[in-house]
Design a protein around this motif. Structure first.
Motif, short mmCIF file in Angstrom:
data_model
loop_
_atom_site.label_atom_id
_atom_site.label_comp_id
_atom_site.label_asym_id
_atom_site.label_seq_id
_atom_site.Cartn_x
_atom_site.Cartn_y
_atom_site.Cartn_z
N UNK A 1 0.85 -1.20 0.00
CA UNK A 1 0.00 0.00 0.00
C UNK A 1 0.88 1.25 0.00
N UNK A 2 1.91 1.18 0.78
CA UNK A 2 2.84 2.30 0.86
C UNK A 2 3.48 2.55 -0.50
N UNK A 3 3.87 1.45 -1.16
CA UNK A 3 4.57 1.59 -2.44
C UNK A 3 3.64 2.07 -3.55
N UNK A 4 2.37 1.69 -3.48
CA UNK A 4 1.47 2.06 -4.58
C UNK A 4 0.81 3.43 -4.35
N UNK A 5 1.11 4.02 -3.24
CA UNK A 5 0.45 5.28 -2.90
C UNK A 5 0.93 6.42 -3.80
N UNK A 6 0.02 7.17 -4.31
CA UNK A 6 0.36 8.42 -4.97
C UNK A 6 -0.73 9.44 -4.68
N UNK A 7 -0.66 10.58 -5.34
CA UNK A 7 -1.58 11.65 -5.01
C UNK A 7 -3.05 11.21 -5.16
N UNK A 8 -3.28 10.32 -6.15
CA UNK A 8 -4.66 9.97 -6.46
C UNK A 8 -5.30 9.12 -5.36
N UNK A 9 -4.51 8.29 -4.68
CA UNK A 9 -5.14 7.39 -3.71
C UNK A 9 -4.65 7.60 -2.28
N UNK A 10 -3.87 8.66 -2.11
CA UNK A 10 -3.24 8.86 -0.80
C UNK A 10 -4.27 8.91 0.33
N UNK A 11 -5.37 9.62 0.08
CA UNK A 11 -6.34 9.78 1.18
C UNK A 11 -6.92 8.44 1.59
N UNK A 12 -7.24 7.63 0.57
CA UNK A 12 -7.81 6.32 0.87
C UNK A 12 -6.79 5.44 1.61
N UNK A 13 -5.59 5.41 1.08
CA UNK A 13 -4.58 4.54 1.68
C UNK A 13 -4.24 4.98 3.10
N UNK A 14 -4.08 6.27 3.28
CA UNK A 14 -3.75 6.75 4.62
C UNK A 14 -4.88 6.42 5.58
N UNK A 15 -6.12 6.59 5.11
CA UNK A 15 -7.26 6.29 5.97
C UNK A 15 -7.26 4.81 6.35
N UNK A 16 -6.98 3.95 5.37
CA UNK A 16 -6.98 2.50 5.65
C UNK A 16 -5.86 2.14 6.61
#
Lengths: 158, 963
Positions: free
Chosen positions: B393-408
């Motif tokens: 999740x950390x590696x695939x994170x970028x601006x587009x999904x950051x909010x979702x990933x950080x929330x998860x």
């Protein structure tokens, strides 16, 4: 490939260990203790791989015995798992359905087979036939060389 | 007893093993073992005519005892004797004992080597194999010295048996790993590479490990292996499952060899030859296709072997990172594995996808699996698999999904295993910062982080949020309001209070319109009072840090207090909610910070180099600080507070830690806010031991740094520029050869050196001062620029791992070709807790080290002195004494310089006169020295005359620093 060690263990008792990097006895003992604790703490359905210090541990359980290899980061886990399996197959074939006692009483044979299969941590010969052929040839040499001895001498009473 | 006992059973051994197994207790076992040891000892000592069989049996027993975990301190000689036995079985046991028990630095090695030599030349393949196995198992340097030139010959000889070749290849690999300098392939290279074409699959399997290792080190010499490897791979991949007979493993043709071939190709870029590349791409496609075929067997061995090849092929595809089509296919394949029922496959797929995520071609494809990965994070039973999911999740994170990933990740944190919480916290903090579009989201995230996992939020993380808030005025009001609200919660984590204290202290004025909150004041007081009450006492390091926090919130409270004064109502409220003691604290005038004040001054005095804080700067800082706190009316307390917050040092915070960690963390971190610099400096030079224990910060920076270069090129590992103090360190060694060259919190480097003629040998001792292992420890010695042709320095490589508390040694051989002025550079790199340490020092090799003293009479001296009368042959310096002018000390220094100190030469007995010859490879340079002290003026005049003009100047420079 197997840059650190390969060992066989049973309830925390090391039956066989092989080190492919130079380490002092003290370090070896410490590492062994650490590894035994780590692996015995794992539950059955867990993944066979785990990160440990800067190495990867690949282990598999066969009945009461755990076989475990420590490999380097870029090494292939699955093929290491099959290295373990091939070794178990070799033991099995040689002893005829191997059990822990075989390895305890014939530990030297277990080492010889390992040396034929893996050398310096790398696969030397992956063909089961070829490995066993080499060991059996050695056994033959042994039988030729041995003269019969008295029972008393065998038991060590002389 | 074993069901089958092949070969010779040694019954005595079996009986002994049974006895041990029957022991009921540990004590009984030890007793039995001691009895046996005594027996064996007496046998070895007493009966000189012990026959081979008995010797073998006893050695075997010793081995067994050793393997049970007991120490064995005898029997080595008997084992060595067994090696020279003609009987295979005795020889074999002898070798086994040696392999298991003999430490690679044992004195026995020479004796063993002799036996090995005999067996290697015996032309008996079984004996040869035993000997090669032994070398491969022990692999000491002595063995490399003895056999490294012999084994390549055995490996490529036409009449060597296949089994011997296999052993020889891996034996050579082991020696190469131990002593790469001794294994020189040279003329054998091409023949070794062609082993890839050998008919015997076993030979190829063994040889390829050697070739891979050699290729990693000398890619150019071995590059012909690429096309050979591709064609070998192609033949295996396209073969039917039965073609390779016993090398087929559960219907998979030669899985080990295939994996090794794919691994070898990863040492090289994609093949340039179109045909070779085409063939390789075809292979990779076939491997991907096979993954889709129905399995030929239900056995797990079948799927493991098949997938081992697949994962290795994917690694190669990722390594090339040039075939978008293959990358996307690989990603899809891994996507299927993400939901496989085998835990092992899920684990590996997550791991492999992590690297795919960093490729521009497959990053998007990886992102499509986000839901599956989030699900894995929530549902996987095995923590190591969840950890992989978090990594991905950390590696695939970028601006587009950051909010979702950080929330998860935040929600996962609530139930995450303790072992990975800290890392998760760091990751969340990094992602939140890296992809923050609006900083209010960032502030919210970090506060949530503290709320959920406050214990795991290290200082670095909460320092960082403050730093960012300080740097961005658009978020300050929001931050103040948010912490204000957060502090009204019934229970607040300590870290929340600290952040709150800081932020309110700094920006509380921005939320003056908010209704007064009793709880906030209470929580701040309750937390801060204990340390504020110790203000005037001598605060310890920890409480000092609290002071900083306290000081910040105090300033807010003071601000509040002013407001309170304006309104009786609030004042009454304050008195009600705040218990008497803390209230007293807040209303009390804040005491000055004697300790801090002095620590800044002390630092000021200590730092004299560039980048030091000048006094004016500091005063400027004070003034700024004063303004920051809302005007200068408060007199002494403001000044005290300001001094606490405004030590504006321009250097990056990394240097303040006193450790030169390479961490180009981005401009914002480097231009650290004054506040943080101040706090960090607390953990820095002022308290070095604490900084070492406190490696969390370094790790945080390392992760940050890694994340910043993850997508781009691999981290640059260029040697760091020499330390600023390198020249000073060098000067210390002009007149001495041994001592401590360098020391910081992590590492100590000691030096011993000796010189003869134009040659020198230097021993470097690297000591790990921490309790943590240094990994990838490498050292490089280089002669920069014009020094290159002047000085020849050869170094032996060092062990890549330095255990905590351990010391390793390195030997340098130095040859002076001609005279020189520069010093060779020593670059040291290693990983400490994940962070790359990179430091460069100057090696104290100076021209005077090659002096040969020359005795001469007064007359000769002056005659030569006159001969060297050309102006450029002389160098002179007049300088002030910096070390006192004790005669004995001066004499010792001059002797240390390497010249002969001549008595009764100079008419003035106060003066010192020396003569010497500098030995270089090409020529000898005669040098004469005269040192005239003037005790009254505390000055020296130093004159040097040499047959070579540059030498006089250099010597003069070097020496002028010494007195």
């Amino acid at each position: 490939m197997l840059n650190s060690k390969k060992s066989l263990r049973f309830l925390g008792k090391l039956r066989l260990q092989k080190w492919y990097v130079p380490l002092s006895d003290k370090e070896r003992k410490k590492i062994s203790r650490d590894l035994v604790q780590t692996i015995l703490a794992r539950k059955p359905k867990m993944c066979s791989f785990l990160e440990w210090r800067d190495l990867k541990i690949v282990y598999k359980r066969y009945a009461s015995l755990y076989f475990c290899c420590a490999v380097e980061d870029q090494d292939n886990e699955l093929i290491t798992l099959e290295i373990i399996h091939r070794y178990v197959e070799l033991l099995d074939k040689y002893f005829g359905s191997v059990c822990e006692l075989d390895i305890i009483f014939n530990f030297e044979k277990a080492y010889f087979i390992l040396d034929e299969f893996l050398l310096g941590g790398e696969a030397q010969e992956t063909s089961k036939k070829n490995v066993l052929k080499a060991i059996e040839q050695a056994d033959l040499l042994q039988e030729e060389a041995e003269a019969p001895r008295s029972v008393l001498e065998e038991i060590g009473l002389t | 007893m074993p069901a089958v006992s092949k070969g010779d059973g040694m019954r005595g051994l079996a009986v002994f093993i049974s006895d041990i197994r029957n022991c009921k207790s540990k004590e009984a076992e030890i007793k039995r073992i001691n009895k046996e040891l005594a027996n064996i000892r007496s046998k070895f000592k007493g009966d000189k005519a012990l026959d081979g069989y008995s010797k073998k049996k006893y050695v075997c027993k010793l081995l067994f005892i050793f393997l049970l975990g007991h120490d064995i301190d005898f029997g080595h000689m008997e084992a060595v004797n067994l090696l020279s036995s003609n009987k295979y079985t005795e020889k074999q046991i002898g070798y086994l004992f040696i392999s298991v028990l003999v430490n690679s630095n044992s004195e026995l090695i020479r004796l063993i080597n002799n036996a090995i030599k005999n067996d290697l030349s015996s032309r008996n393949p079984t004996f040869m194999c035993l000997a090669l196995h032994c070398i491969a198992n022990v692999g000491s340097r002595e063995m490399a010295e003895a056999f490294a030139s012999e084994i390549p010959r055995i490996l490529v000889a036409g009449d060597t048996m296949d089994s011997v070749k296999q052993s020889a290849a891996l034996c050579l690999l082991r020696l190469y790993k131990t002593s790469p300098d001794l294994v020189l392939m040279g003329e054998w290279t091409s023949r070794v590479v062609h082993l890839l074409n050998d008919q015997h699959m076993g030979v190829v399997t063994a040889a390829i490990s050697l070739i891979t290792c050699l290729s990693q080190k000398n890619p150019d010499e071995f590059k012909t292996c690429v096309s050979l490897a591709v064609s070998r791979l192609s033949r295996i991949v396209s073969s039917a499952s039965t073609d390779l007979q016993d090398y087929t493993y559960y219907f998979v043709p030669a899985p080990w060899l295939s994996c090794k071939l794919l691994r070898l190709l990863q040492c090289y870029p994609p093949p340039e030859d179109g045909a070779v590349k085409g063939r390789l791409v075809e292979c990779l496609e076939t491997i991907l296709n096979k993954a889709q075929e129905p399995p030929k067997s239900k056995k797990v061995q079948h799927s493991n072997a098949k997938n081992a090849i697949l994962f290795e092929a994917i690694s190669l595809i990722i390594h090339y990172d040039s075939e978008p089509n293959l990358l996307v296919r690989a990603c899809n394949q891994l996507g299927q594995f993400l939901q496989h029922r085998e835990t092992n496959l899920r684990y590996l797929a997550l791991e492999s996808m992590c690297t795919l995520a960093s490729s521009e071609f497959s990053h998007e494809a990886v992102k499509t699996h986000i839901e599956t990965v989030i699900n894995a994070l929530k549902t996987e039973r095995d923590v190591s698999v969840r950890q992989r999911a978090a990594d991905l999740l950390y590696a695939m994170c970028d601006r587009s999904n950051a909010k979702q990933i950080v929330a998860e990740m935040l929600s996962y944190l609530e139930t995450a295993d303790y072992s990975i919480r800290e890392e998760m916290v760091l990751k969340v903090a990094i992602l939140a910062e890296k992809y923050a579009v609006d900083y209010s989201w960032y502030v919210d995230t970090i506060l949530n982080l503290i709320r959920i996992a406050g214990d795991y939020v290290s200082e670095e993380v909460w320092y960082r949020v403050i730093q960012i808030v300080i740097n961005r005025d658009d978020v300050q009001g929001y931050a103040a309001k948010t912490v204000f609200e957060a502090l009204q919660a019934p229970a607040c984590h300590e870290n929340m209070v600290k952040v709150g204290g800081y932020i309110l202290g700094e920006f509380g004025n921005l939320i003056a319109e908010l209704p007064f909150s009793g709880p906030v004041v209470t929580v701040l007081f309750c937390h801060l009072a204990p340390c504020s009450s110790t203000f005037s006492q001598r605060p310890r390091r920890l409480s000092k840090r609290c002071c900083a926090v306290t000081a910040r919130s105090m300033s807010w409270l003071v601000h509040l207090q002013q407001t309170v004064h304006n309104s009786d109502q609030y004042y009454v409220q304050t008195s009600e909610v705040v218990s008497p003691v803390p209230q007293a604290t807040v209303l009390e005038e804040m005491p000055p910070f004697p300790e801090r004040e002095s620590s800044i001054l002390a630092k000021l005095k200590k730092k004299k180099g560039p980048g030091a804080v000048s006094v004016t700067e500091l005063e400027d800082g004070k003034r700024e600080g004063g303004e920051l706190n809302g005007g200068g009316e408060r007199g002494p307390e403001t000044a005290a507070m300001a001094s606490c917050v405004s030590q504006s040092t321009p250097s990056p915070s990394a240097d303040l830690l006193g450790i030169r960690s390479v961490a180009p963390v981005g401009a914002s971190l480097s231009s650290a806010g004054s506040l943080l610099v101040d706090v960090f400096s607390e953990a820095g030079p002022a308290a070095p031991s604490a900084a070492v224990n406190d490696d969390g910060f370094l790790r945080y920076k390392a992760v940050l740094w890694l994340s910043s270069c993850k997508v781009s090129a691999p981290p640059s590992e260029d040697p760091a520029p020499p330390l600023s103090e390198a020249d000073e360190l060098l000067d210390k060694f002009v007149c001495k050869n041994n001592g401590v060259l360098f020391e910081n919190q992590l590492l100590q480097i000691g030096i011993k050196s000796e010189y003869r003629q134009n040659l020198g040998r230097m021993y470097l001792f690297y000591g790990n001062k921490t309790s943590v292992q240094f990994a990838s420890f490498t050292t490089t010695v280089s002669c920069p620029g014009e020094l290159q042709p002047q000085l020849n320095v050869q170094s032996k490589p060092v062990e890549p791992l330095v255990e905590g508390g351990a010391q390793i040694q390195q030997v340098l051989n130095i040859e002076c070709i001609t005279d020189f002025s520069e010093a060779p550079l020593l670059n040291i790199k290693f990983r400490y807790g994940g962070a790359l340490q990179n430091l460069t020092l100057k090696l104290p090799v100076t021209i005077n080290k090659f002096f040969q003293p020359t005795e001469m009479a007064s007359q000769d001296f002056f005659q030569r002195w006159k001969q060297l009368s050309q102006p450029q042959q002389e160098a002179q310096k007049i300088f002030k004494a910096s070390h006192g002018m004790d005669t004995e000390v001066i004499k010792a220094k001059l002797l240390g310089l390497g010249m002969a100190l001549l008595d009764n030469v100079d008419p003035n007995p106060e003066n010192y006169v020396c003569a010497g010859v500098i030995q270089t490879k090409g020529q000898q340079v005669g040098c004469l020295l005269r040192l005239e002290p003037n005790a009254q003026a505390q000055m020296y005049r130093l004159t040097l005359r040499c047959s070579k003009d540059l030498v006089s100047r250099r010597l003069c420079e070097l020496l002028a620093q010494q007195f």
